[in-house]
Design a protein around this motif. Structure first.
Motif, PDB file in Angstrom:
ATOM      1  N   ASN A   1       0.800  -1.230   0.000  1.00  0.00           N
ATOM      2  CA  ASN A   1       0.000   0.000   0.000  1.00  0.00           C
ATOM      3  C   ASN A   1       0.833   1.282   0.000  1.00  0.00           C
ATOM      4  O   ASN A   1       0.311   2.348   0.338  1.00  0.00           O
ATOM      5  CB  ASN A   1      -0.957   0.019   1.201  1.00  0.00           C
ATOM      6  CG  ASN A   1      -1.875  -1.188   1.215  1.00  0.00           C
ATOM      7  OD1 ASN A   1      -2.536  -1.475   0.229  1.00  0.00           O
ATOM      8  ND2 ASN A   1      -1.897  -1.905   2.333  1.00  0.00           N
ATOM      9  N   ILE A   2       2.120   1.190  -0.375  1.00  0.00           N
ATOM     10  CA  ILE A   2       2.924   2.406  -0.461  1.00  0.00           C
ATOM     11  C   ILE A   2       2.499   3.239  -1.668  1.00  0.00           C
ATOM     12  O   ILE A   2       2.905   4.394  -1.817  1.00  0.00           O
ATOM     13  CB  ILE A   2       4.430   2.060  -0.543  1.00  0.00           C
ATOM     14  CG1 ILE A   2       5.273   3.298  -0.188  1.00  0.00           C
ATOM     15  CG2 ILE A   2       4.783   1.534  -1.935  1.00  0.00           C
ATOM     16  CD1 ILE A   2       6.748   3.034  -0.092  1.00  0.00           C
ATOM     17  N   GLY A   3       1.653   2.668  -2.518  1.00  0.00           N
ATOM     18  CA  GLY A   3       1.147   3.411  -3.665  1.00  0.00           C
ATOM     19  C   GLY A   3       0.410   4.681  -3.270  1.00  0.00           C
ATOM     20  O   GLY A   3       0.337   5.635  -4.051  1.00  0.00           O
ATOM     21  N   TYR A   4      -0.117   4.709  -2.047  1.00  0.00           N
ATOM     22  CA  TYR A   4      -0.858   5.888  -1.600  1.00  0.00           C
ATOM     23  C   TYR A   4       0.055   7.081  -1.321  1.00  0.00           C
ATOM     24  O   TYR A   4      -0.437   8.182  -1.073  1.00  0.00           O
ATOM     25  CB  TYR A   4      -1.668   5.556  -0.340  1.00  0.00           C
ATOM     26  CG  TYR A   4      -2.814   4.622  -0.621  1.00  0.00           C
ATOM     27  CD1 TYR A   4      -3.956   5.073  -1.262  1.00  0.00           C
ATOM     28  CD2 TYR A   4      -2.751   3.278  -0.269  1.00  0.00           C
ATOM     29  CE1 TYR A   4      -5.014   4.220  -1.540  1.00  0.00           C
ATOM     30  CE2 TYR A   4      -3.801   2.418  -0.538  1.00  0.00           C
ATOM     31  CZ  TYR A   4      -4.925   2.894  -1.177  1.00  0.00           C
ATOM     32  OH  TYR A   4      -5.967   2.050  -1.459  1.00  0.00           O
ATOM     33  N   ILE A   5       1.382   6.855  -1.372  1.00  0.00           N
ATOM     34  CA  ILE A   5       2.309   7.974  -1.160  1.00  0.00           C
ATOM     35  C   ILE A   5       2.548   8.726  -2.471  1.00  0.00           C
ATOM     36  O   ILE A   5       3.157   9.809  -2.474  1.00  0.00           O
ATOM     37  CB  ILE A   5       3.659   7.459  -0.596  1.00  0.00           C
ATOM     38  CG1 ILE A   5       4.375   8.577   0.171  1.00  0.00           C
ATOM     39  CG2 ILE A   5       4.554   6.917  -1.695  1.00  0.00           C
ATOM     40  CD1 ILE A   5       5.617   8.114   0.898  1.00  0.00           C
ATOM     41  N   PHE A   6       2.083   8.182  -3.585  1.00  0.00           N
ATOM     42  CA  PHE A   6       2.254   8.841  -4.880  1.00  0.00           C
ATOM     43  C   PHE A   6       1.652  10.249  -4.844  1.00  0.00           C
ATOM     44  O   PHE A   6       0.501  10.433  -4.445  1.00  0.00           O
ATOM     45  CB  PHE A   6       1.571   8.019  -5.976  1.00  0.00           C
ATOM     46  CG  PHE A   6       1.460   8.741  -7.287  1.00  0.00           C
ATOM     47  CD1 PHE A   6       2.580   9.029  -8.045  1.00  0.00           C
ATOM     48  CD2 PHE A   6       0.223   9.160  -7.759  1.00  0.00           C
ATOM     49  CE1 PHE A   6       2.480   9.705  -9.247  1.00  0.00           C
ATOM     50  CE2 PHE A   6       0.103   9.832  -8.959  1.00  0.00           C
ATOM     51  CZ  PHE A   6       1.243  10.107  -9.701  1.00  0.00           C
ATOM     52  N   PRO A   7       2.433  11.275  -5.253  1.00  0.00           N
ATOM     53  CA  PRO A   7       1.930  12.663  -5.218  1.00  0.00           C
ATOM     54  C   PRO A   7       0.882  12.909  -6.307  1.00  0.00           C
ATOM     55  O   PRO A   7       1.167  13.485  -7.352  1.00  0.00           O
ATOM     56  CB  PRO A   7       3.190  13.500  -5.439  1.00  0.00           C
ATOM     57  CG  PRO A   7       4.116  12.597  -6.202  1.00  0.00           C
ATOM     58  CD  PRO A   7       3.829  11.208  -5.705  1.00  0.00           C
ATOM     59  N   ALA A   8      -0.334  12.454  -6.051  1.00  0.00           N
ATOM     60  CA  ALA A   8      -1.392  12.476  -7.067  1.00  0.00           C
ATOM     61  C   ALA A   8      -1.796  13.887  -7.474  1.00  0.00           C
ATOM     62  O   ALA A   8      -2.293  14.100  -8.578  1.00  0.00           O
ATOM     63  CB  ALA A   8      -2.614  11.709  -6.552  1.00  0.00           C
ATOM     64  N   ALA A   9      -1.619  14.867  -6.586  1.00  0.00           N
ATOM     65  CA  ALA A   9      -2.070  16.233  -6.876  1.00  0.00           C
ATOM     66  C   ALA A   9      -1.002  17.080  -7.558  1.00  0.00           C
ATOM     67  O   ALA A   9      -1.277  18.217  -7.942  1.00  0.00           O
ATOM     68  CB  ALA A   9      -2.524  16.917  -5.590  1.00  0.00           C
ATOM     69  N   MET A  10       0.205  16.537  -7.737  1.00  0.00           N
ATOM     70  CA  MET A  10       1.296  17.331  -8.309  1.00  0.00           C
ATOM     71  C   MET A  10       0.990  17.764  -9.748  1.00  0.00           C
ATOM     72  O   MET A  10       0.985  18.958 -10.071  1.00  0.00           O
ATOM     73  CB  MET A  10       2.589  16.525  -8.280  1.00  0.00           C
ATOM     74  CG  MET A  10       3.783  17.248  -8.893  1.00  0.00           C
ATOM     75  SD  MET A  10       5.092  16.127  -9.423  1.00  0.00           S
ATOM     76  CE  MET A  10       4.353  15.365 -10.873  1.00  0.00           C
ATOM     77  N   ALA A  11       0.744  16.778 -10.619  1.00  0.00           N
ATOM     78  CA  ALA A  11       0.497  17.091 -12.037  1.00  0.00           C
ATOM     79  C   ALA A  11      -0.738  17.974 -12.223  1.00  0.00           C
ATOM     80  O   ALA A  11      -0.678  18.959 -12.971  1.00  0.00           O
ATOM     81  CB  ALA A  11       0.362  15.796 -12.830  1.00  0.00           C
ATOM     82  N   PRO A  12      -1.860  17.670 -11.564  1.00  0.00           N
ATOM     83  CA  PRO A  12      -3.019  18.564 -11.704  1.00  0.00           C
ATOM     84  C   PRO A  12      -2.736  19.998 -11.282  1.00  0.00           C
ATOM     85  O   PRO A  12      -3.194  20.946 -11.934  1.00  0.00           O
ATOM     86  CB  PRO A  12      -4.080  17.915 -10.798  1.00  0.00           C
ATOM     87  CG  PRO A  12      -3.707  16.472 -10.759  1.00  0.00           C
ATOM     88  CD  PRO A  12      -2.213  16.447 -10.804  1.00  0.00           C
ATOM     89  N   MET A  13      -1.975  20.187 -10.191  1.00  0.00           N
ATOM     90  CA  MET A  13      -1.683  21.553  -9.743  1.00  0.00           C
ATOM     91  C   MET A  13      -0.751  22.265 -10.720  1.00  0.00           C
ATOM     92  O   MET A  13      -0.918  23.457 -11.000  1.00  0.00           O
ATOM     93  CB  MET A  13      -1.084  21.529  -8.333  1.00  0.00           C
ATOM     94  CG  MET A  13      -2.095  21.206  -7.244  1.00  0.00           C
ATOM     95  SD  MET A  13      -1.556  21.653  -5.568  1.00  0.00           S
ATOM     96  CE  MET A  13      -0.186  20.553  -5.337  1.00  0.00           C
ATOM     97  N   LEU A  14       0.228  21.538 -11.256  1.00  0.00           N
ATOM     98  CA  LEU A  14       1.133  22.145 -12.235  1.00  0.00           C
ATOM     99  C   LEU A  14       0.372  22.588 -13.480  1.00  0.00           C
ATOM    100  O   LEU A  14       0.558  23.714 -13.975  1.00  0.00           O
ATOM    101  CB  LEU A  14       2.222  21.140 -12.629  1.00  0.00           C
ATOM    102  CG  LEU A  14       3.421  21.017 -11.695  1.00  0.00           C
ATOM    103  CD1 LEU A  14       4.300  19.855 -12.112  1.00  0.00           C
ATOM    104  CD2 LEU A  14       4.229  22.311 -11.668  1.00  0.00           C
TER     105      LEU A  14
END
Length: 713
Positions: free
Chosen positions: A344-357
């Motif tokens: 479950n380390i997949g939840y550490i993926f910075p999911a909001a990075m690309a959308p914010m950029l």
């Protein structure tokens, strides 16, 4: 030279369409390559009746068609034949036998031929003639062809018997037929019931020939009355087949246990799942190809209908592709780490990075599109160690986290706001994790809860940190003028702004006033108000080379133009636009700011010096006293051009009233229209009316009437 310059060089060799197609093709190849390993089914080199050296689980849920058909056939075979009891057959057979006896009795009643013998008794018909008459009557009046089924000996025995014997035989046979035919008789049981009626009639006291005839009639009357129904039987078989649940191999199901024998069933399941090296399945690769085609195809259609210039459209595509690829690489790295038994380390993926950029550098719509695509890709990459499977939970997590980053990033003007947004996204991530865990009713230990929440919280903060860190590279590499860059350029400590303030304070004050006018007008018509404000700050930077030659800087000094020819004054004034553009380029300011400095006067006429020169020389050329241009190309440049003139005109007035301000604005706008200065930008007449109204309101607020207080003594 930035990345955009290199891209520009490539464009010179290729047409826009070819370049765009190449970009989409490369993006498709990268996407397919990144996801290839995650859909590639793991295969095993095992032999039938060998011992498995590892535990093999099913990577997907599939239906075992062969086993399912076997189970369906078993269910169909287990269905018993359906028989229908024909109760009416009893009455039909009884009536048939009764009719035979009735015809025999009728014929026997005809005792003579109508002639008399010599002794006076009636002459009887020959038995053969009676038989023929009986058979004729039976054929004509009975549906069945009984004459062929029943031997003539039976009819002869009946015809030779007297009435009393016939009545008795009739009663016995009809009674036995009625009794036995009341029972359910199937085809295979007919011989048994024939024997049964034969035995029962055989026990009667009828004379031998009549008894034999009665037995034959009784046996003939016995038929099957419980008939096989093929249609009902087939329907029940279909129902039985439909009731059989498909035999499935479930995702995660243990197919082969370590140390156990690979039997026929296990080998069949491995073969069916495509886990044998001898017959790998190509379906996952086809499925991935369809997935990539849908994503790239959707992006292609969106960019095709996106109404901006081709060059700008391609810049957007390349920028989006770079950010998308970076996110995929990060996702892949986290996915590889998760394969190292870090659940479950997949939840550490910075999911909001690309959308914010994308939200900062482009717009919200692109950001939402990328969020959806990343969620779909994440569901494949974070596949819980089962290649080709879909992780819906991580897809929901990425989708909600990315959406939160887009919606919460309301103020993009400060980098601190990005960090604040990252903190808020972390909180949202925690709530999403609780939602997924509680909905699944998972039984987790306290330490597992801590891991989940830590990963979710770090994801939001990491998204903000990476956004802040990557933003300058994209701004510099693509020459993008983001709001953050504009805010930095508006800082009074910027060297060029300090230069204006120190060397041309009047110009600085004028620029600030023009900025207030232009920003409010731009926001009123939907243009970029922040770009207009910052552009105004720098639009007259060229005046710092000769600040004393511009009236706003001439404090307590004589106007130097009084001692110059109109042509010299013209050259000095006109030069400030070109000088300003050169200074801005030298300091590597964004192209949009340089364009504003270069275009804010367009090709307008220096009227004062033109008419002054005309007084000295009637043959003077008007074109020599016009700015070189170009004319304003954007709404922002056009609004700044008008605001620059309006501010200077109103500032020169003593105690301007609202009506005077309106007249000045109307005059300047009308002059720009008549001089064709607004022909090359996309500003409309309706927007010009809004701009004039906004200028009036802003200037009225600045130059409003004040109460004159008496001097204190």
């Amino acid at each position: 030279m930035n990345l955009q310059d290199y891209i520009g060089k490539i464009r010179t060799f290729l047409s826009y369409k070819v370049f765009t197609l190449i970009c989409f093709l490369l993006l498709a190849i990268v996407l397919y390559g990144v996801l290839f390993y995650n859909v590639k089914p793991q295969t095993y080199d095992v032999e039938l009746f060998s011992v498995s050296d590892k535990t093999i689980r099913s990577p997907k849920t599939i239906v075992d068609e062969e086993r399912t058909k076997e189970e369906q056939q078993k269910a169909a075979d287990a269905v018993e034949k359906v028989y229908t009891f024909k109760k009416e057959k009893q009455q039909n057979r009884v009536s048939l036998i009764d009719s035979i006896f009735e015809f025999v009795l009728d014929i026997n009643e005809e005792t003579s031929t109508g002639k008399e013998k010599t002794d006076g008794k009636p002459e009887k018909k020959p038995i053969e003639e009676k038989l023929e008459l009986l058979k004729s009557n039976l054929t004509a009046n009975v549906n069945e062809d009984v004459t062929k089924s029943i031997p003539d000996e039976v009819f002869l025995a009946l015809l030779k018997s007297n009435i009393n014997e016939l009545e008795r035989a009739r009663t016995i046979v009809v009674g036995q037929v009625e009794t036995l035919m009341s029972e359910k008789i199937r085809e295979e049981n007919v011989p048994h019931y024939k024997n049964l009626i034969s035995d029962r009639i055989g026990l009667t006291s009828l004379h031998s020939s009549l008894k034999d005839a009665s037995v034959e009639l009784g046996k003939y009357a016995i038929v099957a009355n419980e008939i096989y129904d093929p249609e009902q039987t087939e329907e029940r078989k279909k129902q039985a087949i439909q009731s059989v649940e498909p035999v499935k191999i479930l995702q995660g199901q243990v197919i082969a246990q370590e140390g156990h024998l690979i039997d026929h069933e296990t080998y069949h399941q491995l073969q069916l799942l495509g886990l044998l090296k001898s017959n790998p399945s190509v379906k996952p690769y086809i499925g991935l190809g369809i997935f990539v085609f849908l994503i790239i195809g959707s992006l292609f259609l969106y960019f095709t209908t996106f109404r901006v210039k081709e060059e700008k459209k391609q810049n957007y595509l390349i920028l989006l592709s770079f950010i998308f690829i970076i996110s995929l690489i990060l996702m892949k790295i986290v996915g590889i780490i998760s394969d190292l038994e870090l659940d479950n380390i997949g939840y550490i993926f910075p999911a909001a990075m690309a959308p914010m950029l994308i939200r900062i550098l482009l717009n919200e719509r692109f950001a939402f599109i990328l969020t959806i695509i990343l969620a779909a890709c994440g569901s494949i990459i974070f596949h819980d160690e089962i290649a080709g499977s879909i992780n819906v939970e991580i897809a929901i997590y990425i989708l909600f986290s990315g959406t939160a980053g887009i919606l919460l990033l309301t103020n993009r003007n400060r980098r601190s706001n990005i960090l604040q947004t990252g903190f808020y996204v972390s909180i949202i991530n925690v709530f999403i994790i609780f939602f997924l865990l509680f909905l699944g009713n998972g039984q987790l230990t306290k330490i597992e809860y801590v891991y989940y929440l830590t990963f979710a919280f770090v994801s939001g903060l990491l998204s903000a940190i990476l956004t802040i860190g990557l933003l300058p590279f994209f701004e510099a590499g693509f020459g993008i003028l983001s709001t953050l860059k504009l805010i930095e350029l508006s800082n009074p400590n910027h060297p060029l702004l300090k230069k204006i303030l120190m060397e041309a304070p009047g110009t600085y004050h004028h620029s600030v006033m023009v900025a207030n006018l232009a920003e409010s007008a731009c926001e009123a018509v939907g243009a970029n108000g922040l770009l207009a404000r910052v552009g105004c700050y720098y639009h007259d930077i060229g005046k710092t080379r000769r600040p004393q030659f511009f009236i706003e800087n001439q404090m307590n000094i004589e106007n130097p133009h009084n001692h110059l020819s109109p042509e010299s004054s013209r050259d000095i004034i006109i030069a400030h636009a070109k000088d300003g553009a050169e200074m801005l380029k030298k300091h590597k300011l964004p192209k949009e700011i340089v364009d504003i400095a270069e275009q804010h006067h367009g090709t307008t006429l220096l009227k004062y010096f033109y008419y002054k020169a005309k007084e000295e020389n009637e043959g003077i050329n008007e074109a020599d006293f016009r700015y070189p241009g170009p004319k304003p190309q954007t709404k922002e440049a056009a609004i700044i051009s008008i605001a620059d003139s309006v501010e200077a005109a109103v500032r020169s007035m003593s105690r301007p009233t609202l009506e005077q301000i309106k007249e000045v604005i109307q005059s300047i706008v009308q002059d720009r229209l008549q001089d064709d200065q607004l022909n090359e930008c996309d500003i409309t007449l309706k927007e010009l009316e809004v701009i004039k109204k906004t200028f009036c309101e802003t200037l009225n607020g600045i130059f409003h009437s004040r109460i004159e207080y008496p001097n204190s003594k």
